[in-house]
Design a protein around this motif. Structure first.
Motif: not given
Length: 707
Positions: A526-537
Motif C-alpha cells: 500500500k505504501v509506495y517507493g523502492k525504499r519501502n520495498v527495502l523496508n518490507a524486505s
C-alpha cells in the motif's frame, strides 16, 4: 530423560600455554571469579549432580569444589580429549543414560537455554552422538565440520588436516558433545593416536559416520555464546560478553519501584514511561512543555509542569531525555537527584536495563527507514500472534501511539508459525521487544539486541558526531553487540563497508550477517517507493528467521498502511491533497519528492520545508543546496531553521540557504501562516502540498488546517 540420569564430563586439564602464564588457563580470572566457575555454574543451572571433572592442577579441583560437589580424575600427561574421557568413564554412574562432554573453556559463555536446546535436539534426533557447532566467517584456528551435498555430516577435520584438504567450511567445533554411555564404551578404544601423540574425541564422529551411526549437529544460534578462550585477548572478549548479559541484578539494584521521567513529553520518553507503567513501575514525569502529540498518550501518568526537585519524593530512578544533559546540565532535579543518591540514567538506559530484561530484543537501526521498518516488523509479529512489546519514533495510526503493550489475552493462531510453534517453543507469548534503535548520542548502545536490522548508513547528527568516521564507528560498535543475527541492506555501500571486519584478530567480531537486499519481496504494498520495498524486505526476512509462516508475513505487509508523518495524508483543501512528512535529511527530501513526482506526474507539487537544527544545516549545506537546485517539484518554500536542542550560532540561516540554491521557484518564507494562506487560496484538485521537517512544522500545519 530425568536430568539425574545425565552424567557430565568436564575437560579441565589443559594448560593454556598461549596465556603466557605458568598456571592452568581455567584459573585465569573473569571479573572476580576464575574461568572454570562459569561452566560449572552452567551445570548448576541445569540441575546436574553427576559431574566428573578431569583436571591436571590441584588448584582447579579446589576452585570447582567451592561451587559444586563432583568427582575428580587426574590426567597427568595431556594425551588428548579422548584419553581424558576414558579416564572419566569408570566414574560415570551405572544409571547414567546420557553423557555430556564439554571443554571447560569452550563452555564458559553458554546459557541454560542453549544447553537445554542442545539436549532437546539430541533427544528429538534419536542420535548416537550430538555435537554443538558454530557457523562463522572468522578465520579461526580450530577444526572444521564438512557436510555433504544433502547438508548432512560428512567428516570432521582437525586444523592441520583441514588446511591440507583444500576443502572449505565455515562450521567449527564448539567443544560440547552428547553420547550414549554404550557408544563411548564401544568406540573410545577405536580412536588412533594423532601425529602429535594425542587422542582426539572428535574422531568419534568420523567413526560413527563409517559405521552408519546417527549423528546430530546442533548449530549454535547465539553467536556470542562461544569463543575459544586461548589467550588474554580471548579472555577480554569473554569479559565483554558477560558484561552484555542480562545477569541477575544485585541486591543494591532492587527494589526499583518508582521512576520519574524528566522530559516526559518527548516521543521516546513518553512511550518508555507508558511501557514502564505497564511493567508495574510507579511512574511520574515532568516537562517544560506538557503539550503535543506525545504528551497526549500519557493518560493517567502523574505529570508535572516545569521542573522542580519536589517531584523526586519517593523516586528510585530519574530517567531523562538526553537533550536535557546538553541544554540544561544544571537542571535542579538532576542536581537534587545527585544529592539524594537517586540513580540517574537516560530513558534509553532505563529501557535497556530494566524493560528489555527477559525479552528477545529486535533492534532496527539505520539513518533512514528505521521507523517504517520497525512498524512493519511490529505489525508482522502482531499479526502472527507473537504479541510483541514495541517502541518507535512515530505514531502507528492503528495504535494511536508510538508504543505497543502486550495483550495477555492475545491467542496464538494455529498456523502462525512453522509447525504451529516457534523454535523456542510456545512458552511465552510476550517474549519479543521490537525497538527503533536511535544512533544519536549513542542511545542504542544501552541495548543488547538478539537480532539487529541495519537499513542503511549516511552521515547525520553532526551535532554529536564530529565526522562520518565517528558516525560509522558508532554503528560498528552497536552492531558488535548483536547476539544472534544481523540483517543488513548490503546493497548500501556504507553498510557493507561498516560490516566488514577491520581486523580479523579484533576481539569484537560480528555475528552472522544476512543480506536482505538479495531477497526482496515480490508482492505489492500500500505504501509506495523502492525504499519501502527495502523496508518490507527487511521485515520479511527477519520474520522468516523467527520462523513465522511466510503467508502470514506476506499478508501482513501487504496490508501495512504507513505510519505518522511518513507521507501521511493529513487533509484536503479544494480537492488538493495535503501531506506531512518527517524527512529532514537531504537524501530523504530527494527520495520523497522524486517518488511523489513519479507517482503523480501530472500534478502540481509544492513543498514547504523546515530545516532541522543549525548543525545539520551547516554540516550538510552543500547537499541541501544540490537537492533543492534539482528538486522535481513546482515550488518550494523554506522556513526558518527549527533549533531543537541547539542555540542559534548566528552563522547559518534559511535565507543563506535559499540564496545559495539560487532558483526562482525555491523561496524563503518568513511567515508560515502567510505562505500557507496564500498557497491554499490557489490550490485545486490538480495540486499536492507537502510539508517536510522533523521540528514543529507538523503541529503548526495541523493547527492551520483545523482553523
Amino acid at each position: 530423560m530425568n536430568i539425574k540420569n545425565l552424567a557430565v564430563v568436564v575437560l579441565a586439564a589443559g594448560k593454556g600455554k598461549r596465556f603466557g602464564e605458568e598456571y592452568t588457563k581455567l584459573l585465569h580470572p573473569l571479573f572476580d571469579k576464575p574461568l572454570i566457575y562459569y561452566p560449572i555454574q552452567n551445570l548448576k543451572n541445569l540441575g546436574v549432580s553427576n559431574i566428573i571433572a578431569v583436571v591436571s592442577d590441584p588448584l582447579v579441583e579446589e576452585e570447582i569444589s567451592k561451587h559444586i560437589d563432583c568427582k575428580f580424575v587426574y590426567q597427568k600427561e595431556l594425551t588428548g580429549t579422548a584419553d581424558a574421557v576414558k579416564l572419566a568413564m569408570p566414574q560415570i554412574s551405572e544409571d547414567a543414560e546420557l553423557v555430556m562432554v564439554l571443554n571447560g573453556d569452550d563452555a564458559t559463555l553458554y546459557t541454560k537455554k542453549t544447553l537445554d536446546e542442545f539436549l532437546d535436539s539430541h533427544f528429538k534426533s534419536k542420535a548416537d552422538i550430538s555435537m554443538m557447532t558454530l557457523k562463522t566467517s572468522r578465520n579461526m584456528e580450530v577444526g572444521r565440520i564438512i557436510r555433504d551435498k544433502s547438508n548432512n555430516f560428512s567428516k570432521i577435520l582437525e586444523l592441520k588436516e583441514y588446511n591440507e584438504s583444500g576443502v572449505r567450511s565455515n562450521e567449527i567445533n564448539c567443544g560440547v558433545y552428547l553420547f550414549s554411555p554404550e557408544f563411548l564404551k564401544t568406540n573410545l578404544d577405536k580412536i588412533q593416536k594423532s601425529e602429535g601423540g594425542e587422542y582426539y574425541l572428535t574422531d568419534l564422529l568420523n567413526i560413527a559416520k563409517e559405521e552408519n551411526g546417527r549423528i546430530n549437529l546442533y548449530v549454535l544460534k547465539n553467536h556470542s555464546e562461544w569463543i575459544g578462550i586461548n589467550d588474554k585477548k580471548d579472555l577480554a572478549h569473554a569479559v565483554n560478553i558477560i558484561k552484555k548479559r542480562k545477569l541477575p541484578e544485585t541486591k543494591k539494584d532492587f527494589p526499583i519501584k518508582k521512576v520519574h521521567f524528566l522530559g516526559i513529553a518527548g516521543s521516546g520518553t513518553s512511550a518508555c514511561a507508558k511501557l514502564a507503567e505497564a511493567a508495574g513501575y510507579e511512574v511520574s514525569g515532568c516537562d517544560s512543555n506538557l503539550s503535543g502529540e506525545f504528551a497526549d498518550i500519557l493518560g493517567d501518568v502523574e505529570t508535572f509542569d516545569k521542573h522542580d526537585p519536589k517531584h523526586l519524593e519517593g523516586v528510585d530512578i530519574l530517567a531523562l531525555t538526553p537533550a536535557i544533559l546538553s541544554l540544561d546540565p544544571n537542571n535542579p532535579e538532576i542536581e537534587k537527584a545527585k544529592e539524594l543518591g537517586i540513580k540517574i540514567m537516560t530513558w534509553q538506559q532505563f529501557l535497556g536495563k530494566y524493560l528489555t530484561r527477559g525479552k528477545t530484543v529486535i533492534a532496527i537501526c539505520g539513518t533512514h527507514g528505521k521507523s517504517t521498518t520497525t512498524a512493519m516488523t511490529a505489525k508482522v509479529l502482531e499479526d502472527a500472534g507473537l504479541d510483541p512489546t514495541v517502541l518507535l519514533g512515530a505514531t502507528i495510526p492503528e495504535w494511536g501511539s508510538n508504543y505497543r503493550i502486550p495483550s495477555s489475552s492475545l491467542r496464538l493462531p494455529e498456523k502462525g508459525r512453522v509447525g504451529g510453534e516457534s523454535r523456542r517453543g510456545n512458552q511465552n507469548q510476550q517474549e519479543y521487544f521490537v525497538i527503533e534503535a536511535d544512533e544519536f548520542n549513542n542511545n542504542y548502545t544501552a541495548l543488547n539486541p538478539d537480532f539487529t536490522v541495519l537499513t542503511n548508513i549516511e552521515y547525520d547528527h553532526p551535532e554529536f558526531f564530529p565526522s562520518y568516521d565517528d558516525y560509522q564507528n558508532s554503528f560498528r560498535n552497536f552492531l558488535h553487540k548483536t547476539k544472534i543475527l544481523i540483517l543488513a541492506n548490503l546493497s548500501d555501500d556504507n553498510s557493507a563497508v561498516t560490516l566488514k571486519e577491520k581486523d580479523i584478530a579484533d576481539i569484537n567480531f560480528f555475528p552472522p550477517v544476512s543480506d536482505y537486499s538479495k531477497n526482496l519481496i515480490d508482492f505489492p504494498l500500500k505504501v509506495y517507493g523502492k525504499r519501502n520495498v527495502l523496508n518490507a524486505s527487511a521485515a520479511f526476512n527477519l520474520a522468516l528467521n523467527l520462523e513465522i509462516d511466510p503467508e502470514i508475513i506476506r499478508e501482513s505487509l501487504k496490508s501495512f498502511s504507513g505510519i505518522g508523518r511518513r507521507m501521511e495524508l493529513i487533509g484536503e483543501i479544494n480537492g488538493a491533497q495535503i501531506y506531512s512528512d518527517f524527512g529532514h535529511h537531504p537524501t530523504e527530501i530527494k527520495v520523497t519528492t522524486d517518488e511523489l513526482r513519479q507517482n503523480f506526474p501530472e500534478k502540481q507539487i509544492y513543498v514547504i520545508y523546515q530545516p532541522h537544527m543549525f548543525s545539520r544545516t551547516k554540516a550538510l549545506y552543500k547537499d541541501f543546496v544540490n537537492v533543492f537546485k534539482n528538486i522535481k517539484v513546482d515550488g518550494t518554500f523554506i522556513i526558518d531553521i527549527y533549533p531543537s536542542r541547539e542555540l542559534d550560532p548566528g552563522d547559518i540561516n534559511s535565507r543563506m540557504l535559499v540564496k545559495a540554491i539560487n532558483r526562482d521557484n525555491v523561496r524563503y518564507s518568513e511567515d508560515l501562516s502567510k505562505t500557507f494562506n496564500e498557497l491554499t487560496n490557489e490550490l485545486t484538485s490538480n495540486d499536492i502540498l507537502l510539508f517536510m521537517g522533523a521540528g514543529d512544522i507538523d503541529a503548526k500545519i495541523r493547527s492551520l488546517l483545523s482553523s
